[in-house]
Scaffold this motif. Sequence first.
Motif, short mmCIF file in Angstrom:
data_model
loop_
_atom_site.label_atom_id
_atom_site.label_comp_id
_atom_site.label_asym_id
_atom_site.label_seq_id
_atom_site.Cartn_x
_atom_site.Cartn_y
_atom_site.Cartn_z
N GLN A 14 22.50 31.78 21.38
CA GLN A 14 21.85 32.68 20.43
C GLN A 14 22.19 32.29 18.99
O GLN A 14 21.31 32.12 18.15
CB GLN A 14 22.33 34.10 20.73
CG GLN A 14 21.54 35.17 20.08
CD GLN A 14 22.17 36.54 20.38
OE1 GLN A 14 23.39 36.65 20.56
NE2 GLN A 14 21.36 37.56 20.46
N ALA A 71 21.32 55.44 13.56
CA ALA A 71 20.68 54.87 14.75
C ALA A 71 19.62 53.85 14.36
O ALA A 71 19.49 52.80 15.00
CB ALA A 71 20.07 55.99 15.58
N ALA A 72 18.87 54.15 13.31
CA ALA A 72 17.73 53.30 12.97
C ALA A 72 18.14 52.03 12.24
O ALA A 72 17.55 50.97 12.44
CB ALA A 72 16.74 54.09 12.11
N ARG A 73 19.17 52.10 11.38
CA ARG A 73 19.45 50.97 10.51
C ARG A 73 20.66 50.16 10.93
O ARG A 73 20.76 49.00 10.56
CB ARG A 73 19.69 51.47 9.06
CG ARG A 73 18.89 52.67 8.67
CD ARG A 73 17.75 52.38 7.73
NE ARG A 73 17.92 51.33 6.78
CZ ARG A 73 17.81 51.53 5.48
NH1 ARG A 73 17.66 52.74 5.00
NH2 ARG A 73 17.87 50.50 4.67
N VAL A 120 22.96 50.67 14.14
CA VAL A 120 23.46 50.48 15.50
C VAL A 120 22.97 49.17 16.13
O VAL A 120 23.72 48.49 16.83
CB VAL A 120 23.09 51.71 16.37
CG1 VAL A 120 23.38 51.43 17.84
CG2 VAL A 120 23.88 52.93 15.90
N ALA A 121 21.75 48.77 15.83
CA ALA A 121 21.22 47.54 16.41
C ALA A 121 21.99 46.30 15.95
O ALA A 121 21.89 45.24 16.56
CB ALA A 121 19.74 47.39 16.06
N HIS A 122 22.75 46.44 14.87
CA HIS A 122 23.47 45.29 14.32
C HIS A 122 24.94 45.27 14.75
O HIS A 122 25.75 44.56 14.17
CB HIS A 122 23.38 45.30 12.80
CG HIS A 122 21.99 45.11 12.29
ND1 HIS A 122 21.40 43.87 12.17
CD2 HIS A 122 21.04 46.01 11.92
CE1 HIS A 122 20.17 44.01 11.72
NE2 HIS A 122 19.92 45.30 11.56
N ASP A 165 27.58 44.68 17.88
CA ASP A 165 27.69 44.06 19.21
C ASP A 165 28.83 44.64 20.03
O ASP A 165 29.30 43.98 20.95
CB ASP A 165 27.89 42.55 19.05
CG ASP A 165 26.69 41.88 18.41
OD1 ASP A 165 25.59 42.43 18.54
OD2 ASP A 165 26.87 40.82 17.78
N ALA A 196 26.31 43.55 11.56
CA ALA A 196 25.42 42.48 11.10
C ALA A 196 26.22 41.25 10.65
O ALA A 196 25.85 40.57 9.70
CB ALA A 196 24.50 42.97 9.98
N LEU A 217 21.05 44.57 6.40
CA LEU A 217 20.62 45.83 7.00
C LEU A 217 19.29 46.29 6.43
O LEU A 217 18.86 47.40 6.66
CB LEU A 217 21.67 46.92 6.79
CG LEU A 217 23.02 46.70 7.47
CD1 LEU A 217 23.95 47.85 7.21
CD2 LEU A 217 22.85 46.50 8.97
#
Lengths: 80, 402, 129
Positions: free
Chosen positions: B301, C75-77, C79-81, C83, C99, C128
């Motif tokens: 990745q 949650a929107a900005r 959490v996806a970043h 690991d 991130a 972000l």
Amino acid sequence: MPELDCPNCGLRPIEEFTFGGERPSVPDRITDPLERDVDYAWMHDNVNGATSERWFHAAGCRRWLTVRRNTSLTGMTPVE
Amino acid sequence: MNEFVETILALEWHKPKPAYDVVIIGGGGHGLATAYYLATRHGITNVAVLEANYIGSGNSGRNTTIIRANYGIPESIRFYQHSLELYGTLEDETGCWIMHSTKGLLWLAHTESAMRAERARCLLNQACGAETVMVTPEEARSICPQLDLSGGGRYPVLGASYHVGAATARHDRVVWAYAQGAMRKGVDVLQHTPVTGLLRDGERVVGVETPNGPISAGLVLSAVGGNVSTVAAMADVRLPIRTHPLQAFVTNAYALGFGPIISDTELFCYVSQTARGQMLMGAEFDPQPSYSLGSSYNFLQSCSAKVTHLLPFLRDLRILRQWTGICDISTDFSPIMGETGVPGFLVTTGWGTWGFKAIPAGGEQMAELIATGRTPAMLEPFRLDRFARELPMADQGSTGTR
Amino acid sequence: MLALETIPGVRAAADAAAIDGMVVAEGAVVLRFAPDEVFIMFPKPGRELNEGFAQAIIARETGFVGCWLTLEELAARVVAHIDWALPVERPALAQGLVAGVPAKLWLESGRALLLCAAPYAHELTERLR
């Protein structure tokens, strides 16, 4: 991805940590003080098996931790 | 394109003899090249190369096949430039097609400090006989039209050093070329023959133990890769080496025409196109020392993401194969060649992630050392005792990893 | 785009037992970076730590930037970043790469504070975005 369990922060990917090396161990058979210094400064056991290492949690609590793991196995498999 | 089977069948394999003048542990590029040059340049043919697995099964068959000499200290530049030149004539010398192809290497810089490092590299390379020049972003783009000079917006290309002589060669073929050349001269190559111990006479190393019995030797050379510390420990030799995994992969095939090798020390990755059209990529070695050949998804990745910043045409890349080698990374990121302080036991090691390019010069110079008993001038800076003499050859910035 | 602003506070390093026994003004937020280190955000600037906390290195800290986020924003900005697993209890401090940038999250039941060292502020907001 290899992970390390930091006692302060919890399970984290290895990229958050800096490798600090295994604990230096100069063999007893080296007796000359100068040779012992050279060995301490440069040489490594490079063990294929159980090791004890220092890692720095650079991206987290910024503390050093001692990690006992098995270098024969993939990732950061700890020694049981 | 894979003629492994034909090559292996064409070779005449031997049973081990009880004694040899020289026993070389490790049937990779360095071990076989040393045997080849011992036989062809010095007439020493009573030689055995012992390989635990099949020849080229270690790091010689797991690298990213890049040949270059753009190092950062004079001793290394001269050594690798010599190796690069030997590679250029290897097909003529051995009569084997190793798919050698001169491509040039662009080493990209994204910051002012990297630009300074590359300018210094160019000047030092030119002073030491390697052809490396600074190029502007536009010139880099004309060398590699696929390059995104904005670096995906995040890593703008400020310039690059261009190493004109950089090349690639098919790594298995290099191993087979040396094996074949050595065996035709009478060298025994013993596959599936691991060394389990060393025979000692007092301090002196006088042979090796194998599962098929002992083999005595006038001299033992360890040309072992990642497992070198284990072999050295059999002779009570301590090495400044840690074994780290290095991963690499190839993508699906793209149309041929990706000219140069692209390398980047700030993103820690390098990429080139194979003769099959696949994009061959590697990155930094794993941070943890390990003897495991396991691969990680994280590497695929992160390496793909980095390369895509520079080469946007790869954004839909698919990964065909992934593999890992275990590299003998030396403390100062330079190789260790020559005497060990233990009579009868030599090493060629510390090849880390930079061993493939050094195979011809490493083999040639080690053969000279063995044949003459004197360390050639080119090897002198790379002796093991440089650490005790406080003369390390620190050149981490040129390894392309970390 | 996140607007990261300086989050002033006091940073104290002391024996872990001393920090356990530390008393701070009501309303202060205490982030335990490590057993022997805390970062304290006071509701009003200038408040000091209690007197029983003498064996410590205490310094004003203006090197952190951050911003408060609603749970939706988190949650929107953010959490996806991340690991790694966020803690489930509240309040909680979580430290690690966000991130790819070293950052800290102070998670309360209704909101969260995203913190990072000031030199990383630009990179973090960029990533972000």
